[in-house]
Design an enzyme around this catalytic site. Structure first.
Site, PDB file in Angstrom:
ATOM      1  CB  VAL A   1      25.659  17.775  37.246  1.00 11.90           C
ATOM      2  CG1 VAL A   1      25.077  18.624  36.268  1.00 11.90           C
ATOM      3  CG2 VAL A   1      26.397  18.661  38.436  1.00 11.90           C
TER       4      VAL A   1
ATOM      5  N   GLY B   1      36.294  13.494  37.647  1.00 16.07           N
ATOM      6  CA  GLY B   1      35.579  14.742  37.278  1.00 16.07           C
ATOM      7  C   GLY B   1      34.578  14.395  36.130  1.00 16.07           C
ATOM      8  CD  GLU B   2      29.275  15.640  37.324  1.00 11.80           C
ATOM      9  OE1 GLU B   2      28.161  15.545  36.422  1.00 11.80           O
ATOM     10  OE2 GLU B   2      28.729  16.246  38.212  1.00 11.80           O
ATOM     11  N   GLY B   3      32.284  14.006  33.302  1.00  5.71           N
ATOM     12  CA  GLY B   3      32.908  14.083  31.644  1.00  5.71           C
ATOM     13  C   GLY B   3      34.009  13.165  31.372  1.00  5.71           C
TER      14      GLY B   3
END
Length: 556
Positions: free
Chosen positions: A469, A519-521
């Site tokens: 993303v 996971g993103e972040g």
């Protein structure tokens, strides 16, 4: 195109510039408009009567026309007495000045009435500052009076627009805080109470009551070709050169030289400081249809709830970094294989909302934003954006689908590939502008993320990316403002094919090759202590006693 956040606006332009049509477009959505016409009708002047008839024909049903040409003193009274639920369009100020010239009236009473007007007010006027000085005394008196009126009304108005050849340019915009702005129902951000650095605080410190942020219209137009700031082109090389003089026991920071150069450029100093106040923005938005194949229903919501309650990898790493955590709910995207993911209006709102999130973070003292995402189907949507932007094959940019427990779900991967392929085929004849790609393929989370990157760029604030993303938003923001990618840092590619390809397209070199997939972040937060350590060393180590003297300009 118009912007939001104003209550009173002055629209300027020359003869036949399109100023009246543009002013009418600003209030076209209002059901009732009081159209205040200032011209005096001369029945013996056929051409003038034709011009007035042209204006009258454009007025929409429900608009009420008030002719004040014979009684110009009524203008101030009409503006001063208008209620907050009314909309007034005055066209134009030149006719009013002409009628009041002999009486010696002018902007003295008009400007205060505009400033205090409770209604939505648009005033049209001719810009006389670009024309030649009239050769007659009365002509000079008129241009002087109208120029003075324009300046006074412009000062009193929230917004000023100059229309040239039908193209509006917004010269001034001050948000009208007197009128409360509605909060979009689909965007409900919350900010967790900032937590201290390690040791880890108890769970209840992370689950404190949250504060809802009001959505305030930012009054901006996000469009291709925006001129946003660039990092300092000199500070980065100077910081890298300075590293070579420091008292390291070994050869130095290696690949982390890039961190120092990046921080120096974004801070505008060859001696950058470690980031101290960090905001994690977790964008939670699902994508319906085949993009979400292999994801259990409700899984993304569970992850978002974990973050809100201080549980899960992202929240724990944020706590360890002393970062505040903000969970942002994005609208669910429709199946991209069947139709657009979002409406055009929703894309515009999401971009502006992301910009506002970045502004709010910077206004609260944040010096680094970490962008994360959790949502069903986000990887497939990001892959579709990347494929549309770069021409990549869906199968080449879609990572494996791994179910809980580590099982690889090949059937879900094939469904996602088919979904992206069908979406690209459906949009094969569509435009490939940034907003079109977001509407057709991207969805709310990617649109908000792009807005965050643009807003952070405008406020000279760096952003850490990781995951599909983030890089998809980077591609979109690049097409709206090429400067945005220079404010982004990619700590690790996570082994994800979409991130690797997007990094190449954007010119971002991943600092690490740990292949973290938290996971993103979370990957950015896991790498953050190492990045801050590099900045701390670069800023505190003394020079080596045998370091060469700095070069002097002109020395041989």
């Amino acid at each position: 195109m118009s912007v939001e956040g104003w209550r009173t606006a002055l629209v300027l332009g020359g003869i036949r510039s399109g100023k009246s049509e543009f002013a009418e477009s600003l209030v076209a959505r209002e059901k009732v408009v009081r159209y205040v016409a200032t011209a005096t009708i001369d029945p013996t002047d056929a051409e003038w009567a034709e011009r007035i008839a042209e204006h009258q024909e454009r007025r929409l049903d429900g608009w009420v026309t008030e002719e004040i040409g014979a009684d110009p003193d009524r203008l101030v009274e009409l503006i001063a007495s208008a209620g907050a639920d009314e909309t007034l369009l005055v066209d134009d100020l030149g006719g009013w000045v002409s009628a009041t010239l002999e009486a010696g009236a002018g902007a003295a009473d008009l400007a205060p009435a505009v400033r205090d007007c409770a209604a939505r007010l648009v005033i049209v006027s001719s810009e006389v500052g670009l024309s030649l000085v009239p050769t007659t005394k009365v002509g000079r008196a008129f241009t002087d009076a109208l120029g003075a009126a324009n300046r006074a009304v412009a000062e009193a108005s929230d917004a000023v627009v100059l229309v040239l050849a039908g193209q509006p340019s917004w010269l001034k915009l001050t948000a009208a805080t007197e009128r409360p702005q509605p909060t979009p129902e689909v965007f409900t951000p919350t900010v967790e109470t900032p937590v201290p650095p390690p040791p880890m605080p108890p769970a209840d410190a992370l689950s404190a009551p949250t504060m809802t942020l009001p959505m305030v219209a930012t009054g901006l137009v996000i469009q291709p070709g925006m001129d946003l700031p660039m990092p300092d082109e000199h500070a980065g090389p100077q910081a890298t050169e300075r590293l070579g003089t420091l008292d390291f026991a070994g050869a130095g920071l290696g690949a982390l030289d890039q961190v120092v150069a990046f921080a120096a450029a974004t801070q505008g100093s060859p001696s950058p400081l470690p980031w101290t106040t960090i905001r994690v923005l977790l964008l939670h938005g699902d994508h319906d249809g085949g993009a979400a194949a292999g994801v259990a229903p409700g899984e993304s919501g569970r992850r978002a709830d974990q973050a809100r309650s201080g549980d899960g990898a992202l929240a724990r790493l944020a706590a360890a970094a002393g970062a505040s955590l903000q969970v942002v709910d994005a609208p669910t995207a429709a199946p991209i294989e069947l139709g657009p993911a979002l409406t055009v209006d929703a894309v515009e709102a999401a971009l502006r909302y992301g910009w506002r999130l970045a502004e709010e973070a910077v206004d609260s003292g944040v010096d680094l934003i970490v962008l994360g995402a959790c949502g069903a189907g986000t990887e497939a949507a990001a892959a579709a954006v990347l494929a549309a932007a770069s021409g990549a094959e869906p199968a080449a940019v879609l990572g494996r689908v791994v179910s809980p427990g580590g099982r690889v779900d090949d059937a879900a991967w094939m469904t996602r590939c088919a979904t992206v392929r069908d979406a690209l085929h459906r949009t094969r004849d569509s435009q490939r502008s940034a907003k079109d790609v977001l509407a057709e393929l991207g969805g709310g989370d990617i649109a908000i993320a792009a807005g965050v990157l643009l807003g952070a760029t405008a406020r000279r604030t760096p952003v850490l990316l990781d995951g599909p993303v983030g890089v998809a938003a980077g591609l979109v923001s690049r097409d709206l403002a090429g400067q945005a990618r220079h404010w982004c840092l990619l700590p690790d590619h996570g082994g994800h094919p979409a991130v690797k390809l997007a990094a190449d397209v954007l010119g971002l070199t991943p600092l690490l090759d740990l292949r973290l997939d938290l996971g993103e972040g979370a990957t950015s937060l896991a790498a953050l202590p190492l990045l801050r350590a590099a900045l701390s060393l670069a800023g505190t180590l003394p020079e080596h006693p045998l370091a060469p003297e700095p070069a002097i300009d002109g020395a041989q």
